[in-house]
Design a protein around this motif. Structure first.
Motif, PDB file in Angstrom:
ATOM      1  N   LYS A   2       0.728  -1.277  -0.026  1.00 57.14           N
ATOM      2  CA  LYS A   2      -0.052  -0.023  -0.100  1.00 57.14           C
ATOM      3  C   LYS A   2       0.900   1.045  -0.035  1.00 57.14           C
ATOM      4  O   LYS A   2       2.123   1.174   0.349  1.00 57.14           O
ATOM      5  CB  LYS A   2      -0.662  -0.073   1.182  1.00 57.14           C
ATOM      6  CG  LYS A   2      -2.186  -0.961   1.093  1.00 57.14           C
ATOM      7  CD  LYS A   2      -2.909  -0.799   2.350  1.00 57.14           C
ATOM      8  CE  LYS A   2      -3.098   0.593   2.979  1.00 57.14           C
ATOM      9  NZ  LYS A   2      -4.405   1.302   3.248  1.00 57.14           N
TER      10      LYS A   2
ATOM     11  N   ARG B  92       0.866   2.976  -9.380  1.00 59.63           N
ATOM     12  CA  ARG B  92       0.850   1.498  -9.489  1.00 59.63           C
ATOM     13  C   ARG B  92       0.254   0.795  -8.037  1.00 59.63           C
ATOM     14  O   ARG B  92      -0.227  -0.476  -8.280  1.00 59.63           O
ATOM     15  CB  ARG B  92       2.216   0.861  -9.895  1.00 59.63           C
ATOM     16  CG  ARG B  92       2.295  -0.499 -10.620  1.00 59.63           C
ATOM     17  CD  ARG B  92       3.396  -0.980 -10.963  1.00 59.63           C
ATOM     18  NE  ARG B  92       3.449  -2.278 -11.200  1.00 59.63           N
ATOM     19  CZ  ARG B  92       3.873  -3.173 -10.029  1.00 59.63           C
ATOM     20  NH1 ARG B  92       4.301  -2.377  -8.964  1.00 59.63           N
ATOM     21  NH2 ARG B  92       3.915  -4.504 -10.048  1.00 59.63           N
ATOM     22  N   ARG B  95      -5.167   1.164  -5.089  1.00 56.92           N
ATOM     23  CA  ARG B  95      -6.176   0.243  -5.416  1.00 56.92           C
ATOM     24  C   ARG B  95      -7.187   0.569  -6.609  1.00 56.92           C
ATOM     25  O   ARG B  95      -7.221   1.849  -7.017  1.00 56.92           O
ATOM     26  CB  ARG B  95      -7.035   0.161  -4.020  1.00 56.92           C
ATOM     27  CG  ARG B  95      -6.465  -0.897  -3.285  1.00 56.92           C
ATOM     28  CD  ARG B  95      -7.258  -1.113  -2.059  1.00 56.92           C
ATOM     29  NE  ARG B  95      -8.142   0.336  -1.823  1.00 56.92           N
ATOM     30  CZ  ARG B  95      -7.967   0.790  -0.559  1.00 56.92           C
ATOM     31  NH1 ARG B  95      -7.135   0.792   0.228  1.00 56.92           N
ATOM     32  NH2 ARG B  95      -8.619   2.159  -0.478  1.00 56.92           N
ATOM     33  N   ASP B  96      -8.060  -0.278  -6.943  1.00 52.43           N
ATOM     34  CA  ASP B  96      -8.643   0.253  -8.226  1.00 52.43           C
ATOM     35  C   ASP B  96      -9.563   1.357  -8.631  1.00 52.43           C
ATOM     36  O   ASP B  96      -9.122   1.971  -9.318  1.00 52.43           O
ATOM     37  CB  ASP B  96      -9.405  -1.038  -8.580  1.00 52.43           C
ATOM     38  CG  ASP B  96      -8.910  -1.311 -10.213  1.00 52.43           C
ATOM     39  OD1 ASP B  96      -8.872  -2.312 -10.756  1.00 52.43           O
ATOM     40  OD2 ASP B  96      -8.540  -0.220 -10.968  1.00 52.43           O
ATOM     41  N   PRO B  97     -10.487   1.903  -7.946  1.00 53.85           N
ATOM     42  CA  PRO B  97     -11.133   2.903  -8.307  1.00 53.85           C
ATOM     43  C   PRO B  97     -10.253   3.991  -8.332  1.00 53.85           C
ATOM     44  O   PRO B  97     -10.288   4.960  -9.205  1.00 53.85           O
ATOM     45  CB  PRO B  97     -12.578   3.158  -7.234  1.00 53.85           C
ATOM     46  CG  PRO B  97     -11.993   2.409  -6.042  1.00 53.85           C
ATOM     47  CD  PRO B  97     -11.212   1.180  -6.606  1.00 53.85           C
ATOM     48  N   TRP B  98      -9.329   4.305  -7.301  1.00 51.90           N
ATOM     49  CA  TRP B  98      -8.537   5.412  -7.180  1.00 51.90           C
ATOM     50  C   TRP B  98      -7.723   5.489  -8.410  1.00 51.90           C
ATOM     51  O   TRP B  98      -7.063   6.525  -9.091  1.00 51.90           O
ATOM     52  CB  TRP B  98      -7.887   5.575  -5.880  1.00 51.90           C
ATOM     53  CG  TRP B  98      -8.568   5.727  -4.835  1.00 51.90           C
ATOM     54  CD1 TRP B  98      -8.949   5.003  -3.886  1.00 51.90           C
ATOM     55  CD2 TRP B  98      -9.370   7.199  -4.578  1.00 51.90           C
ATOM     56  NE1 TRP B  98      -9.640   5.700  -2.837  1.00 51.90           N
ATOM     57  CE2 TRP B  98     -10.222   6.838  -3.548  1.00 51.90           C
ATOM     58  CE3 TRP B  98      -9.487   8.240  -5.174  1.00 51.90           C
ATOM     59  CZ2 TRP B  98     -10.846   7.775  -2.824  1.00 51.90           C
ATOM     60  CZ3 TRP B  98     -10.113   9.286  -4.884  1.00 51.90           C
ATOM     61  CH2 TRP B  98     -10.895   9.059  -3.579  1.00 51.90           C
ATOM     62  N   ARG B  99      -6.977   4.348  -8.778  1.00 53.55           N
ATOM     63  CA  ARG B  99      -6.012   4.337  -9.793  1.00 53.55           C
ATOM     64  C   ARG B  99      -6.482   4.733 -11.003  1.00 53.55           C
ATOM     65  O   ARG B  99      -5.805   5.587 -11.924  1.00 53.55           O
ATOM     66  CB  ARG B  99      -5.530   2.718  -9.832  1.00 53.55           C
ATOM     67  CG  ARG B  99      -4.171   2.656 -11.005  1.00 53.55           C
ATOM     68  CD  ARG B  99      -4.213   1.141 -11.192  1.00 53.55           C
ATOM     69  NE  ARG B  99      -3.622   0.443 -10.282  1.00 53.55           N
ATOM     70  CZ  ARG B  99      -3.253  -0.810 -10.379  1.00 53.55           C
ATOM     71  NH1 ARG B  99      -3.051  -1.402 -11.588  1.00 53.55           N
ATOM     72  NH2 ARG B  99      -2.718  -1.523  -9.472  1.00 53.55           N
ATOM     73  N   SER B 100      -7.804   4.212 -11.577  1.00 55.13           N
ATOM     74  CA  SER B 100      -8.169   4.754 -12.730  1.00 55.13           C
ATOM     75  C   SER B 100      -8.530   6.184 -13.054  1.00 55.13           C
ATOM     76  O   SER B 100      -8.182   7.112 -13.585  1.00 55.13           O
ATOM     77  CB  SER B 100      -9.579   4.073 -13.090  1.00 55.13           C
ATOM     78  OG  SER B 100      -9.339   2.887 -12.721  1.00 55.13           O
ATOM     79  N   SER B 175       4.813  -1.886 -15.489  1.00 57.15           N
ATOM     80  CA  SER B 175       3.787  -2.838 -15.437  1.00 57.15           C
ATOM     81  C   SER B 175       4.246  -4.497 -15.804  1.00 57.15           C
ATOM     82  O   SER B 175       3.578  -5.264 -15.538  1.00 57.15           O
ATOM     83  CB  SER B 175       2.841  -2.268 -16.375  1.00 57.15           C
ATOM     84  OG  SER B 175       3.203  -2.336 -17.717  1.00 57.15           O
TER      85      SER B 175
END
Lengths: 96, 286
Positions: A2, B92, B95-100, B175
């Motif tokens: 994290k 990288r 977590r997902d909603p924040w990353r997009s 990635s």
């Protein structure tokens, strides 16, 4: 793994740095005065009304939409079966 | 997968033709133009000679402009690497909603015209802009402090315009990294700083290399941002060529400036490429 608090702070500063000029330009667009200033006196749509009556801008805007809507030639063939896992940026419209 | 020669020709043919017609031919014409003579009375004179290049190399004004271009480009590349690479790593790990959402925010400025962004910086950097007011509030300056028409202002605005490219390039390289290696290092007791320095950074080097090549090339050939923020007196190579073309109307000299800029960028990029690939050969070989 994290993101720690320091990383998140760095990220917030980075995003603020990226967005600051554009937010400022958007705010200044609503100014009621006749010069570049922040709309501290109150928001006004005066300049948007002025823009809609400005034929050169409307024509230029139409041209931009036309150019952006044109399909760009992509250098790939239908026989290309291998897919790269890297993100492929096809439309590259950089003016610097 | 093997392709026949006809297949290979069909795959790369259209792009090659496009490249030759739209890029190579104008460059060749510009090079030929840079060898021509010129006078204010006759215009472009026929015949080829190197006197434009001799004039550029013998006049210190041009040397100063090219040095300034190199200085600005190196600073912009360095700052973009320092803030872009950690940002890609932070993105990288989200977590997902924040990353997009954050990727969209990082790419967002690229969708807006560079002129609009630079005008935003002209507002921020001016005498009564936010930067000046902030510095005065912190007590670091006594009066209004304008960064407009200075090299520092140009560097800041160029960093803003170009760091999304660095973030994207490092993101692409990260990635391909195996996340299990980081977790293994963590389980062996490494601090996050050590993990970043010894595990992530070497594997991100291809991305940092390609990102720095993109950023350096775009910064060295930048026109709109140095023209608006730098003003008429602070010239870089691109605005100098523009001046020669449209004000002095000495097209051969402007072409020579453009060709020299091109050679300078290519030489720097190739040298930097070789250096990094040799130093980090293991990462590039994989």
């Amino acid at each position: 793994m994290k993101n720690g608090p320091l990383s998140l702070l760095f990220h917030v500063l980075f995003v603020a740095f990226l967005l600051a000029p554009m937010v400022l330009v958007c705010l200044v667009a609503f100014t009621p005065h006749g010069f570049l200033s922040l709309p501290t006196d109150g928001f006004s749509l005066r300049w948007f009304r002025r823009l809609s009556a400005y034929p050169e801008f409307l024509r230029a805007f139409g041209n931009s939409v036309l150019i952006a809507g044109c399909p760009r030639p992509l250098p790939c063939s239908s026989r290309c079966r291998q897919r790269s896992r890297l993100p492929v940026i096809a439309f590259w419209d950089v003016k610097c | 997968m093997t392709h026949s020669r006809a297949e290979i020709a069909a795959l790369i043919g259209p792009t090659t033709l496009l490249f030759l017609g739209v890029v190579a031919a104008p460059l060749a014409m510009t090079f030929l133009l840079s060898l021509s003579g010129w006078s204010s009375l006759e215009g472009i004179k026929p015949g080829f000679s190197l006197h434009n290049y001799i004039e550029i190399f013998s006049d210190s004004y041009f040397g100063e402009v090219f040095l300034r271009t190199l200085r600005i480009s190196l600073w912009v590349t360095l700052i973009c690497v320092l803030i872009g690479a950690p940002e890609a790593y932070i993105l990288r790990r989200m977590r997902d909603p924040w990353r997009s959402i954050c990727i969209l925010i990082v790419i967002g400025p690229l969708l807006v015209s560079v002129v609009a962004r630079t005008l935003g910086w002209a507002l921020l950097l001016g005498g009564n802009g936010l930067v000046s007011q902030g510095l005065q509030a912190l007590g670091l300056t006594s009066g209004p402090f304008s960064l407009m028409f200075t090299e520092a202002g140009v560097i800041i605005a160029l960093v803003h315009v170009l760091c999304p490219f660095m973030v994207l390039a490092v993101w692409a390289s990260l990635s391909r990294m195996d996340p299990a290696v980081e977790r293994a290092a963590q389980s062996l007791g490494a601090q996050p700083g050590t993990i970043f320095r010894r595990i992530v950074l070497p594997q991100a080097m291809p991305g940092i290399l390609s990102g720095s090549i993109i950023v350096f090339s775009l910064a060295a050939s930048a026109f709109a941002t140095p023209a608006i923020i730098g003003g008429r007196k602070l010239k870089v190579a691109a605005t100098l060529a523009y001046d020669e073309f449209l004000n002095t109307l000495n097209w051969p000299l402007g072409s020579a400036v453009a060709i020299l800029l091109l050679f300078g960028i290519v030489a720097t990029v190739v040298g930097w490429n070789r250096l990094v690939e040799r130093r980090y050969a293991q990462v590039f070989a994989s």
